[in-house]
Design a protein around this motif. Structure first.
Motif, mmCIF file in Angstrom:
data_model
loop_
_atom_site.group_PDB
_atom_site.id
_atom_site.type_symbol
_atom_site.label_atom_id
_atom_site.label_comp_id
_atom_site.label_asym_id
_atom_site.label_seq_id
_atom_site.Cartn_x
_atom_site.Cartn_y
_atom_site.Cartn_z
ATOM 1 N N TRP A 1 -5.773 3.242 0.217
ATOM 2 C CA TRP A 1 -7.068 2.578 -0.010
ATOM 3 C C TRP A 1 -6.874 1.354 -0.909
ATOM 4 O O TRP A 1 -7.401 0.273 -0.634
ATOM 5 N N CYS A 2 -6.105 1.521 -1.955
ATOM 6 C CA CYS A 2 -5.864 0.403 -2.893
ATOM 7 C C CYS A 2 -5.050 -0.698 -2.197
ATOM 8 O O CYS A 2 -5.362 -1.887 -2.331
ATOM 9 N N ARG A 3 -4.037 -0.295 -1.442
ATOM 10 C CA ARG A 3 -3.178 -1.281 -0.764
ATOM 11 C C ARG A 3 -4.004 -2.152 0.185
ATOM 12 O O ARG A 3 -3.876 -3.372 0.182
ATOM 13 N N GLU A 4 -4.865 -1.503 0.946
ATOM 14 C CA GLU A 4 -5.707 -2.261 1.904
ATOM 15 C C GLU A 4 -6.580 -3.294 1.215
ATOM 16 O O GLU A 4 -6.995 -4.280 1.812
ATOM 17 N N ARG A 5 -6.880 -3.086 -0.047
ATOM 18 C CA ARG A 5 -7.783 -4.001 -0.768
ATOM 19 C C ARG A 5 -7.063 -4.851 -1.797
ATOM 20 O O ARG A 5 -7.692 -5.496 -2.636
ATOM 21 N N ASN A 6 -5.738 -4.797 -1.769
ATOM 22 C CA ASN A 6 -4.955 -5.559 -2.749
ATOM 23 C C ASN A 6 -5.249 -5.167 -4.185
ATOM 24 O O ASN A 6 -5.277 -6.012 -5.084
ATOM 25 N N ILE A 7 -5.545 -3.894 -4.375
ATOM 26 C CA ILE A 7 -5.794 -3.398 -5.734
ATOM 27 C C ILE A 7 -4.490 -2.786 -6.217
ATOM 28 O O ILE A 7 -3.872 -1.981 -5.510
ATOM 29 N N SER A 8 -4.105 -3.160 -7.409
ATOM 30 C CA SER A 8 -2.806 -2.694 -7.886
ATOM 31 C C SER A 8 -2.878 -1.213 -8.300
ATOM 32 O O SER A 8 -3.689 -0.828 -9.142
ATOM 33 N N ALA A 9 -2.021 -0.398 -7.650
ATOM 34 C CA ALA A 9 -1.994 1.040 -7.957
ATOM 35 C C ALA A 9 -0.581 1.573 -7.736
ATOM 36 O O ALA A 9 0.108 1.138 -6.814
ATOM 37 N N VAL A 10 -0.170 2.480 -8.597
ATOM 38 C CA VAL A 10 1.167 3.067 -8.461
ATOM 39 C C VAL A 10 1.065 4.576 -8.632
ATOM 40 O O VAL A 10 0.131 5.077 -9.259
ATOM 41 N N SER A 11 2.063 5.277 -8.079
ATOM 42 C CA SER A 11 2.079 6.726 -8.314
ATOM 43 C C SER A 11 3.137 7.006 -9.381
ATOM 44 O O SER A 11 4.196 6.388 -9.404
ATOM 45 N N TRP A 12 2.791 7.903 -10.291
ATOM 46 C CA TRP A 12 3.720 8.254 -11.360
ATOM 47 C C TRP A 12 4.131 9.708 -11.223
ATOM 48 O O TRP A 12 3.289 10.600 -11.048
#
Ligand SMILES: Cc1cc2nc3c(=O)[nH]c(=O)nc-3n(C[C@H](O)[C@H](O)[C@H](O)COP(=O)(O)OP(=O)(O)OC[C@H]3O[C@@H](n4cnc5c(N)ncnc54)[C@H](O)[C@@H]3O)c2cc1C
Length: 371
Positions: free
Chosen positions: A106-117
């Protein structure tokens, strides 16, 4: 006589007044109590919906527009009033969520920066977090503001700009003659105007109901706790199973919140305090024994889908709504006010009008408010 009367001096009413004043309208805000002491004061100030992928696009669009503007807006308030709303890019950590893949997509599709830790990343960055947590999604750019400061600064800024804010001036009725708004009635008499914006938060539905206009906006109580913790205890906004911890600059940590349909009661309950405290300690064991400095409740303006009503009311010339922001009025407010300004001034709206259109209040039937 002023061009526009705004009912309610919460964040929505004040941001609306700021936009309309900038567009050249004379604006008076009428507030039944003290300005900026209701939901907009009581909230958490997270500048994002929680689990944003669970929400309809119209909510996320308003949030995304506002998020771009917030840093400059806070800087302007700080420069003009000397009050710092403490905009900080804290990052938003969603702990042990089973929606990880969906969230990242969801974040990738909207260019929202998100990472998994993973476990190691997580505990390296949040050493006081309970060892029971093993992974998280971090939305790295999510910011927070300290909403009591934001609304205090905004109020001062508006006064400097020349917007009139009249406190202890409850609007009893909007005067409508032959389908056209002509003013409002207050306990202190009638104020004439051709345009009224209802930004009365949780009270909006009740106000309109009194004159036979249906709007399904109802109060939804949220209780909060404030821990008097040390700076640096936690670094990010932490979210787990719908409850969140927000670290403020001075070390205080907010724990929120509850969702309760109990009418207009601001009462706080021992039961909620216990639930919130236990959850906070489960997330961050070092909070055990930390003094709880304050416990309060605010009334969110609940609407059926959480999407606010923004725009003109069909059938009544001069009546506009900007209300029903439910859980996210702080983050949606800037966009919501700009959208309404465009609709009043005849400019190009920033977002699709139909998504927020109030329609006819004469035909509306009540709907229930989901969690
Ligand atoms: C516990 C809690 C946590 C929250 N956390 C967040 C968060 O992290 N991020 C986020 O974006 N949002 C959050 N919110 C939601 C957000 O606070 C609200 O959506 C927002 O404050 C609504 O603003 P408002 O101006 O519509 O309402 P309010 O701030 O309640 O203002 C409405 C004003 O209208 C006045 N009024 C009512 N009737 C009349 C009348 N007849 N005449 C004159 N004046 C009248 C009231 O007195 C009030 O001052 C939270 C809310 C709560 C309660």
């Amino acid at each position: 006589m002023c061009d526009v009367v705004v009912i309610g001096a919460g964040i929505i009413g004040m941001l609306t007044a700021r936009e309309l004043h900038t567009a050249g309208y004379s604006v008076t805000i009428l507030e039944q109590g003290q300005a900026a002491r209701e939901s907009s004061w009581a909230g958490g100030g997270i500048l994002s919906p929680i689990y944003p992928w669970r929400y309809p696009e119209p909510i996320n669009r308003l949030a995304a527009w506002s998020q771009q503007i917030y840093p400059d807006f806070c800087e302007q308030l700080r420069e003009q009033t000397g009050i710092d709303p403490e905009w900080i890019r804290s990052g938003f950590l969603m702990l042990d969520t089973d929606e990880m893949e969906h969230a990242l997509d969801w974040c990738r599709e909207r260019n929202i920066s998100a990472v998994s830790w993973s476990d190691e990343d997580l505990h390296g960055r949040e050493p006081e977090l309970s060892a029971a947590f093993t992974h998280a999604v971090c939305m790295t750019d999510v910011a927070q503001i300290r909403n009591p400061r934001l609304v205090k600064a905004l109020r001062e800024f508006l006064t400097k700009m020349g917007v009139e804010i009249l406190e202890h001036r409850p609007v009893q009725r909007i005067v409508i003659e032959q389908g056209q708004v002509t003013g409002v009635e207050t306990a202190q008499g009638k104020i004439q105007t051709g345009r009224v914006v209802v930004a009365a938060g949780a009270w909006s539905g009740e106000l309109l109901q009194r004159q036979g206009l249906g709007l399904p906006v109802k109060p939804v109580r949220g209780q909060m706790l404030l821990f008097n913790a040390r700076p640096g205890l936690i670094n990010h906004i932490l979210l787990w199973e719908g409850r969140y911890l927000i670290p403020r600059v001075d070390g205080k940590v907010l724990m929120g919140s509850t969702l309760e349909e109990v009418g207009f009661s601001h009462e706080v309950t021992e039961e909620a305090a216990q639930v919130l405290r236990d959850k906070a300690v489960t997330m961050v064991p070092a909070l055990d024994g930390v003094e709880i400095e304050r416990h309060w409740a605010g009334l969110r303006p609940g609407s059926p889908s959480g999407v606010p009503y923004i725009g003109p009311v069909t059938d009544i010339d001069g009546l506009y709504l900007n209300t029903g922001h439910y859980r996210y009025g702080v983050v949606m407010g800037l966009a919501s006010a700009r959208q309404l300004r465009a609709l009043i001034a005849g400019d190009e709206p920033i977002l699709p009008v139909a998504d927020y259109a109030p329609g006819s209040l004469l035909e509306r039937v009540a709907e229930s408010i989901p969690e």
